[in-house]
Design an enzyme around this catalytic site. Structure first.
Site, PDB file in Angstrom:
ATOM      1  CG  ASP A 143       3.032  -5.869  -0.044  1.00  0.00           C
ATOM      2  OD1 ASP A 143       2.329  -6.359   0.860  1.00  0.00           O
ATOM      3  OD2 ASP A 143       2.628  -4.962  -0.795  1.00  0.00           O
ATOM      4  CE  LYS A 145      -0.605  -6.357  -1.528  1.00  0.00           C
ATOM      5  NZ  LYS A 145      -1.163  -5.129  -0.985  1.00  0.00           N
ATOM      6  CG  ASN A 148       1.849  -7.351  -4.607  1.00  0.00           C
ATOM      7  OD1 ASN A 148       1.263  -6.582  -5.359  1.00  0.00           O
ATOM      8  ND2 ASN A 148       2.379  -6.960  -3.457  1.00  0.00           N
ATOM      9  CG  ASP A 160       4.366  -3.992  -6.388  1.00  0.00           C
ATOM     10  OD1 ASP A 160       5.446  -3.378  -6.254  1.00  0.00           O
ATOM     11  OD2 ASP A 160       3.263  -3.473  -6.182  1.00  0.00           O
ATOM     12  CB  THR A 182      -0.624  -6.083   2.797  1.00  0.00           C
ATOM     13  OG1 THR A 182      -0.039  -5.365   1.712  1.00  0.00           O
ATOM     14  CG2 THR A 182      -2.125  -5.876   2.795  1.00  0.00           C
TER      15      THR A 182
END
Ligand code: ADE
Length: 477
Positions: A143, A145, A148, A160, A182
């Site tokens: 994840d 992005k 994070n 995270d 995401t």
């Protein structure tokens, strides 16, 4: 009993946590199973992020939380948020993490513009190093992005590990099939079937690079149903934004990263060697005042790093180990015992491997002795989505804000802590929730905006719009 208590005579917005630790009401971040708050040691001023996960509230969260802890606790790298330990209560678990006062990377990205190439290059190098380290441990983040990615004194920190998993064990790779992440940052093969972990993370790093350079995302989802992605697949994309706002060299890097074939996608090692990554942007800055002297070749090279060629649509705007983390000594008292001693392997909450805990004192601790109060607390959080207003009271400010929210047809509520929670959808029809806290600081009223749910760039666009609408009360700096 809960670690958080209402201490007598405590200041507004601060509660006693355990021993000498104070916990602040201000939420640093929100995740799937809880929130991240700042805790600070009253005596030493040590600051730690505390992720509070409530597994009574979220069904099935226990397994996910256990996995996150198991993964995060074995990581130790400069570009990864440090895990210090945990404290467990019957229905909650507190994870103690390195605090990154610089906030999230998306705060540094100007919507529709991005950030200076030099900064984007610096962050990309650190991101690639952090992800390479994860992969070397057989772990994939899944994840990646800007939401994070945190910053601490200009150092990028991946955070995270809620979606992270082990993809390689004892040298044997396993294919993944869980569709998680995401959407705008997701590699297309994830939506199709089983996939290799490494190229999927590489793809997400490429999407982060585009966000940093253009302040815009490429598509809402990497699927043919989405025209922007369909155009990319057809090779018919160069003249549309944000592609047309990338110079030739960053464009060549981005297209190598976003290779639709995961097996042909560039490796992290090779990303670091790409000409855009090795280009010296600081030399440009030193040189820019002497443009007339710069030789023709250098000027052409520089242009290719930053500007799109004339035959693509403008306008373009350039703003130009193995050792485990040491944790603060004063945190020792509040971390669960079996973790510290690492003896109870039978406990399903994974233990932190042993490490040298001698003389652990952070630099902040050495240099500052001012007690933490409500008034100086905000200095600890450097956020760009906040501004001072000229209104005299919190009530008048709330009135002004709420009338703008009504005029823009936003749904809003006031939560228990007095923060205004705004719920809307972004341009791509995805849910967007953010909170505004109004408080007095240095005798002035400050409005602090924080994303709760949704895309960071879309949140920043809404922030800019709201700031514009409140223009008559915004303090001019
Ligand atoms: N938001 C989420 N996690 C954080 C951390 N460790 N430091 C600062 N802000 C955060």
């Amino acid at each position: 009993m809960s670690a958080i208590t209402d201490s007598e005579g405590s200041e507004k917005g601060v509660k006693k946590f355990v021993d000498d630790w104070l916990i602040y009401d201000t939420i640093l971040g929100e995740g799937a199973f809880g929130e991240v708050r700042l805790i600070a040691n009253r005596k030493t001023r040590e600051k730690i992020a505390c992720k509070i996960m409530d597994f009574a509230k979220y069904k099935g969260s226990e397994v996910a939380i256990t996995r996150e802890i198991r993964i995060h606790s074995v990581l130790n790298h400069e570009n990864i948020i440090k895990y210090y330990g945990l404290r467990k209560e019957p229905t909650r678990v507190y994870l103690f993490l390195e605090y990154a006062p610089g906030g999230e990377l998306f705060q540094q990205i100007e919507p529709g513009v991005g950030m200076p190439s030099r900064d984007a290059q610096m962050y990309m190098k650190q991101l690639v190093r952090g992800v390479s380290y994860l992969h070397s441990k057989g772990i994939t983040h899944r994840d990646i992005k800007p939401e994070n990615i945190l910053l601490h004194n200009g150092i990028l920190k991946i955070s995270d590990f809620g979606m992270a998993t082990l993809f390689r064990h004892k040298g044997k790779e396993r294919m993944l099939d869980k569709k998680c992440g995401t959407k705008p940052y997701l590699a297309p093969e994830i939506l199709v079937g089983s996939y290799h972990a490494v190229p999927a993370d590489v793809w997400s790093c490429g999407c982060v690079l585009v966000a940093m350079l253009a302040g815009e995302l490429l598509w809402n989802c990497p699927h043919e149903d989405y025209p922007e992605f369909a155009q990319y697949k057809e090779g018919n994309y160069l003249t549309s934004s944000p592609w047309n706002r990338l110079g030739n060299t960053p464009l060549s890097l981005v297209t190598r990263i976003l290779d639709l074939d995961p097996m042909k996608r560039i490796s992290l090692e090779k990303i670091l060697k790409h000409p855009w990554m090795t280009y010296n942007f600081s030399y440009d800055e030193a040189d820019s005042s002497a443009d007339s002297n710069s030789n023709g070749l250098h000027a052409i090279r520089r242009a290719s790093m930053m500007e799109p060629p004339a035959d693509r649509e403008s306008p373009y705007v350039t703003l130009s180990q193995p050792n485990l983390p040491t944790r603060p000594v004063c945190l020792e008292h509040i971390i669960d015992k079996q973790q510290k001693t690492n003896k109870r392997r039978d406990n399903k909450w994974f233990s932190q491997p042993t490490h040298n805990e001698d003389l652990i004192i952070s630099s902040e601790l050495q240099f500052t002795q001012t007690p933490i109060t409500k008034d100086n607390f905000s200095d600890l959080i450097q956020r760009m989505t906040r501004f001072f207003v000229t209104t005299q009271t919190e009530e008048k400010t709330a009135e002004a804000l709420c009338s703008v929210l009504d005029a823009l047809h936003y749904t809003w509520t006031v939560d228990g802590s007095g923060a205004i929670s705004i719920s809307t959808v972004d341009n791509m029809k995805n849910q967007l929730v953010f909170k505004v806290t109004i408080f007095k600081m240095e005798g002035k009223i400050l409005l602090d905006f924080r994303l709760s749910k949704g895309c960071g760039l879309e949140f920043k666009k809404k922030f800019i719009k709201l700031k514009e609408c409140l223009g008559n009360i915004v303090c001019k700096v």
